[in-house]
Write an enzyme that holds these catalytic residues in place. Structure first.
Site, mmCIF file in Angstrom:
data_model
loop_
_atom_site.group_PDB
_atom_site.id
_atom_site.type_symbol
_atom_site.label_atom_id
_atom_site.label_comp_id
_atom_site.label_asym_id
_atom_site.label_seq_id
_atom_site.Cartn_x
_atom_site.Cartn_y
_atom_site.Cartn_z
ATOM 1 N N MET A 172 0.836 -1.215 0.000
ATOM 2 C CA MET A 172 0.000 0.000 0.000
ATOM 3 C C MET A 172 0.865 1.258 0.000
ATOM 4 S SD MET A 172 -3.133 -0.903 -0.165
ATOM 5 C CE MET A 172 -4.156 0.444 0.389
ATOM 6 N N ARG A 217 10.575 0.559 8.717
ATOM 7 C CA ARG A 217 11.308 -0.061 9.835
ATOM 8 C C ARG A 217 12.516 -0.838 9.326
ATOM 9 N NH1 ARG A 217 8.873 -5.067 13.237
ATOM 10 N NH2 ARG A 217 8.641 -5.769 11.085
ATOM 11 N N LYS A 264 1.231 -2.107 9.477
ATOM 12 C CA LYS A 264 0.302 -3.088 10.012
ATOM 13 C C LYS A 264 -0.508 -2.454 11.157
ATOM 14 C CE LYS A 264 0.466 -7.671 11.927
ATOM 15 N NZ LYS A 264 1.227 -8.439 12.863
ATOM 16 N N ASN A 292 -5.711 -0.127 8.293
ATOM 17 C CA ASN A 292 -7.047 -0.602 8.667
ATOM 18 C C ASN A 292 -7.199 -0.648 10.179
ATOM 19 O OD1 ASN A 292 -8.591 -0.944 6.431
ATOM 20 N ND2 ASN A 292 -7.985 -3.079 6.086
ATOM 21 N N SER A 328 -9.131 2.568 0.630
ATOM 22 C CA SER A 328 -9.663 1.336 0.060
ATOM 23 C C SER A 328 -9.250 1.189 -1.400
ATOM 24 C CB SER A 328 -11.184 1.333 0.165
ATOM 25 O OG SER A 328 -11.682 0.140 -0.368
ATOM 26 N N GLY A 379 -7.164 -1.529 -2.360
ATOM 27 C CA GLY A 379 -6.010 -2.420 -2.458
ATOM 28 C C GLY A 379 -4.857 -1.790 -3.215
ATOM 29 N N LYS A 399 -14.813 3.385 7.046
ATOM 30 C CA LYS A 399 -14.065 2.347 6.313
ATOM 31 C C LYS A 399 -14.491 0.955 6.806
ATOM 32 C CE LYS A 399 -10.760 0.481 3.733
ATOM 33 N NZ LYS A 399 -10.418 -0.791 4.241
ATOM 34 N N HIS A 406 -17.762 0.218 5.327
ATOM 35 C CA HIS A 406 -17.515 -0.128 3.916
ATOM 36 C C HIS A 406 -17.136 -1.608 3.795
ATOM 37 C CE1 HIS A 406 -14.441 -1.049 0.910
ATOM 38 N NE2 HIS A 406 -15.089 -0.253 0.089
ATOM 39 N N ASN A 407 -16.229 -2.043 4.637
ATOM 40 C CA ASN A 407 -15.797 -3.444 4.562
ATOM 41 C C ASN A 407 -16.936 -4.395 4.916
ATOM 42 O OD1 ASN A 407 -13.352 -2.198 4.137
ATOM 43 N ND2 ASN A 407 -12.195 -3.601 5.412
ATOM 44 N N GLU A 450 -19.098 -4.622 2.024
ATOM 45 C CA GLU A 450 -18.387 -5.471 1.051
ATOM 46 C C GLU A 450 -18.671 -6.956 1.350
ATOM 47 O OE1 GLU A 450 -14.204 -4.283 0.606
ATOM 48 O OE2 GLU A 450 -13.695 -6.407 0.723
ATOM 49 N N LYS A 487 -11.441 -11.731 8.221
ATOM 50 C CA LYS A 487 -10.270 -11.132 8.858
ATOM 51 C C LYS A 487 -10.594 -10.175 9.999
ATOM 52 C CE LYS A 487 -7.658 -9.838 5.285
ATOM 53 N NZ LYS A 487 -6.518 -9.240 4.605
ATOM 54 N N HIS A 519 -40.389 -8.236 34.451
ATOM 55 C CA HIS A 519 -39.554 -7.227 33.786
ATOM 56 C C HIS A 519 -40.333 -5.982 33.373
ATOM 57 C CE1 HIS A 519 -35.657 -6.263 32.310
ATOM 58 N NE2 HIS A 519 -36.207 -5.780 31.206
HETATM 59 P P1 NBP Z 1 1.200 -4.698 5.927
HETATM 60 O O1 NBP Z 1 -0.105 -4.617 6.637
HETATM 61 O O2 NBP Z 1 1.696 -6.008 5.490
HETATM 62 O O3 NBP Z 1 2.295 -3.980 6.853
HETATM 63 C C1 NBP Z 1 3.611 -3.906 6.420
HETATM 64 C C2 NBP Z 1 4.286 -2.695 7.005
HETATM 65 O O4 NBP Z 1 4.128 -2.679 8.429
HETATM 66 C C3 NBP Z 1 5.779 -2.720 6.729
HETATM 67 O O5 NBP Z 1 6.196 -1.401 6.553
HETATM 68 C C4 NBP Z 1 6.320 -3.338 8.001
HETATM 69 O O6 NBP Z 1 7.659 -3.007 8.241
HETATM 70 C C5 NBP Z 1 5.437 -2.667 9.012
HETATM 71 N N1 NBP Z 1 5.457 -3.341 10.312
HETATM 72 C C6 NBP Z 1 5.033 -4.567 10.674
HETATM 73 BR BR1 NBP Z 1 4.334 -5.814 9.530
HETATM 74 N N2 NBP Z 1 5.216 -4.832 11.958
HETATM 75 C C7 NBP Z 1 5.787 -3.727 12.457
HETATM 76 C C8 NBP Z 1 6.216 -3.377 13.743
HETATM 77 N N3 NBP Z 1 6.050 -4.194 14.772
HETATM 78 N N4 NBP Z 1 6.743 -2.156 13.911
HETATM 79 C C9 NBP Z 1 6.885 -1.328 12.885
HETATM 80 N N5 NBP Z 1 6.491 -1.600 11.620
HETATM 81 C C10 NBP Z 1 5.942 -2.783 11.412
HETATM 82 O O7 NBP Z 1 1.219 -3.689 4.662
HETATM 83 P P2 NBP Z 1 0.108 -3.317 3.588
HETATM 84 O O8 NBP Z 1 -0.581 -4.523 3.041
HETATM 85 O O9 NBP Z 1 0.747 -2.381 2.643
HETATM 86 O O10 NBP Z 1 -0.989 -2.537 4.454
HETATM 87 C C11 NBP Z 1 -0.679 -1.356 5.153
HETATM 88 C C12 NBP Z 1 -1.936 -0.939 5.913
HETATM 89 O O11 NBP Z 1 -2.986 -0.696 4.962
HETATM 90 C C13 NBP Z 1 -2.461 -2.034 6.845
HETATM 91 O O12 NBP Z 1 -3.050 -1.444 7.968
HETATM 92 C C14 NBP Z 1 -3.515 -2.713 6.014
HETATM 93 O O13 NBP Z 1 -4.502 -3.330 6.811
HETATM 94 C C15 NBP Z 1 -4.089 -1.549 5.227
HETATM 95 N N6 NBP Z 1 -4.704 -1.909 3.952
HETATM 96 C C16 NBP Z 1 -4.151 -2.849 3.147
HETATM 97 C C17 NBP Z 1 -4.760 -3.170 1.941
HETATM 98 C C18 NBP Z 1 -4.153 -4.187 1.029
HETATM 99 O O14 NBP Z 1 -4.786 -4.526 0.018
HETATM 100 N N7 NBP Z 1 -2.965 -4.686 1.290
HETATM 101 C C19 NBP Z 1 -5.916 -2.494 1.546
HETATM 102 C C20 NBP Z 1 -6.437 -1.506 2.371
HETATM 103 C C21 NBP Z 1 -5.824 -1.224 3.577
HETATM 104 P P3 NBP Z 1 8.842 -4.048 7.828
HETATM 105 O O15 NBP Z 1 9.015 -3.856 6.356
HETATM 106 O O16 NBP Z 1 9.977 -3.591 8.614
HETATM 107 O O17 NBP Z 1 8.334 -5.422 8.184
#
Ligand code: NBP
Length: 494
Positions: free
Chosen positions: A19, A39, A81, A108, A134, A136, A195, A198-199, A202, A272, A463
């Protein structure tokens, strides 16, 4: 571009997973300079030397460096995350920021966390935004639906960036052809609440489509090719939407060996959390969000695959073949899906209206329909009609009372009822379609059997009940057995 010493970036972004990377590229496409941090630092370097190469994207190797690269007021967006990592980054950022700077969480996150974090960040003199993003990977790259809420004072500083990168659709209040699918949703957790809803919607939309597919397959015995054609036709009409479109494509998709992939996929689904969160919020506030909750439970039932395999050999049901007019029944399935979808959105809007009252949010209900109109999974032509309903009557109490939707349900109703009757007769489960009709039939009834329910509760738990011939809030107790006293319960709730 890599490391620089002057503050020139319009926004900082933490979290270079799918994202984050895509949203950064989208922002840069629209003329914004973005500073990025992650990170795991190697991901910063990989990104800067990879898809960000030659672009106005600045790699930072520490929070301090990231913040130092930003113009004031500083805007830092996290796409990490959901959960503890968000709190951790907030605490890492705060010492480096100053009054008026803005922290944005685009993940999210649960709206309760966003309510808490907004108060916490504001207590430090900073501003906070929790925003749903939203659509993806594809949406983040080319135009997501963005639903921001939080500190209202932050919005003017973020609006130009968010509205530039968001999906665009026709149908702005001024009739403009390129209204952004992003507007201010409301205070503190409102953006993440919307949001979440929305989910949940969905979940409902997907389950309804699955039930339509199952009826075609099980009741009518249609082939994948026939269903592919039917969904293609539906996508040109009132059901025109992203989910109908991908269903059309899925049903026509074959692997290298010529087999339909849909027939090879195991029939179990997980859930989820956001559908469940939506249901929990509805239960907490007493909103009959039956359709989304049924959709969550349908996934739970699907997950009991092993048990279902055993039960399928033991438990009986009807084994009938369809003997009616097939074309007419396909139209009935269409109408059942359409009417049920109207119920689902009606319930979703009831939930958001209740949440607005509960949390003191001034929700922009028509604007929300526009935000969902493009860029997200539930995008559809239908949402334009919801927008119109709230434009016509901003204080519309219930979508079903809007003239357009009332007439649409009236027209779809006969087919909707025939589908459920036939499904019941043939033993084909349609939990979302049938619970949608039960909701409709309940909502339109002046009198429901809760009088008996109240009598039962008064009988066994003293009651009390209200009477139809006395003002509301006057409570009565009957000694049903002749042996009870006149003491009523104040705490017992069955
Ligand atoms: P992820 O949800 O897989 O998160 C990956 C990121 O979180 C990386 O930058 C990772 O760093 C970091 N991270 C994690 Br995992 N644990 C960590 C910790 N303990 N401390 C610090 N950083 C940490 O990525 P994404 O799929 O791009 O989603 C990002 C956000 O957007 C999430 O909240 C997700 O729910 C939401 N979202 C995703 C989608 C989708 O389709 N993927 C759609 C809509 C919303 P690292 O690289 O160092 O591990």
């Amino acid at each position: 571009m890599s490391r620089v010493d002057i503050a020139q970036a319009d926004i900082g972004l933490i979290g270079l997973a799918v994202m984050g990377q895509n949203l950064v590229l989208n922002m840069e496409d629209h003329g914004f300079t973005v500073a990025v941090y992650n990170r795991t630092l190697s991901k910063v370097d990989d990104f800067i030397n990879g898809s960000a190469k030659g672009r106005n994207i600045i790699g930072a190797h520490s929070i301090e460096e990231l913040v130092g690269a930003l113009k004031k007021p500083r805007r830092v967006m996290m796409l990490v995350k959901a959960g503890q990592p968000v709190d951790d980054f907030i605490d890492l950022l705060i010492p480096h920021l100053e009054a008026g700077d803005i922290i944005i969480d685009g993940g999210n996150s649960n709206y309760n966390d966003t309510i808490r974090r907004t108060a916490y960040v504001e207590s430090k003199g900073l501003l906070y935004i929790g925003t749903g993003v939203s659509g993806g990977e594809e949406g983040a790259r080319h135009g997501p639906s963005i639903m921001p809420g939080g500190s209202t004072d932050a919005w003017p500083h973020v609006k130009p960036i968010f509205q530039a990168v968001a999906a665009k659709v026709e149908g702005g209040t001024d009739g403009s052809p390129s209204a952004p699918c992003c507007d201010w949703v409301g205070e503190n957790g409102a953006g993440h609440y919307v949001k979440m809803t929305h989910n949940g919607i969905e979940y409902g939309d997907m389950q309804l489509i699955c039930e339509a597919y199952y009826l075609m397959k099980e009741a009518l015995g249609m082939s994948n090719e026939e269903m592919h054609g039917t969904f293609a036709e539906w996508n040109r009409g009132k059901l025109d939407s992203y989910l109908i479109e991908i269903t059309r494509d899925i049903l026509g998709f074959r692997d290298e060996g010529g087999k339909y992939v849909i027939d090879l996929i195991l029939d179990t689904a997980g859930q989820k959390g956001t559908g469940k969160w939506t249901g929990i919020s509805a239960l907490d506030m007493g909103i009959p969000l039956t359709l989304i909750v049924e959709a969550v439970f349908a996934r739970c039932l699907s997950a009991l695959k092993d048990e279902r395999v055993v039960a399928s050999k033991v438990l009986s049901g009807p084994s009938l073949t369809f003997d009616g007019d097939r074309q007419a029944f396909i139209q009935d399935i269409h109408d059942a899906l359409y009417a049920s979808k109207i119920m689902s959105y009606t319930q979703g809007y009831m939930l958001m209206q209740a949440a607005a009252a509960e949390y003191g949010w001034n929700l922009n209900l028509g604007g929300i329909a526009l935000m969902w109109r493009g860029g997200c999974i539930i995008r559809s032509a239908f949402l334009g009609k919801i927008k119109e309903a709230f434009d016509k009557k901003p204080d519309l109490n219930n979508l079903l009372l809007d003239d357009y939707f009332r007439a649409e349900v009236e027209a779809a109703q006969p087919g909707w009822r025939r589908v459920i009757a036939k499904a019941v007769e043939m033993g084909v489960p349609v939990p979302a379609i049938s619970s949608a009709l039960a909701f409709y039939d309940g909502y339109r009834r002046e009198r429901l059997p809760a009088n008996l329910l109240q009598a039962q509760r008064d009988y066994f738990g003293a009651h009390t009940y209200e009477r139809i011939d006395r003002p509301r809030k006057e409570f009565f107790h009957t000694d049903w057995t002749g042996s009870g006293g006149d003491v009523t319960s104040t705490t017992y709730n069955a």
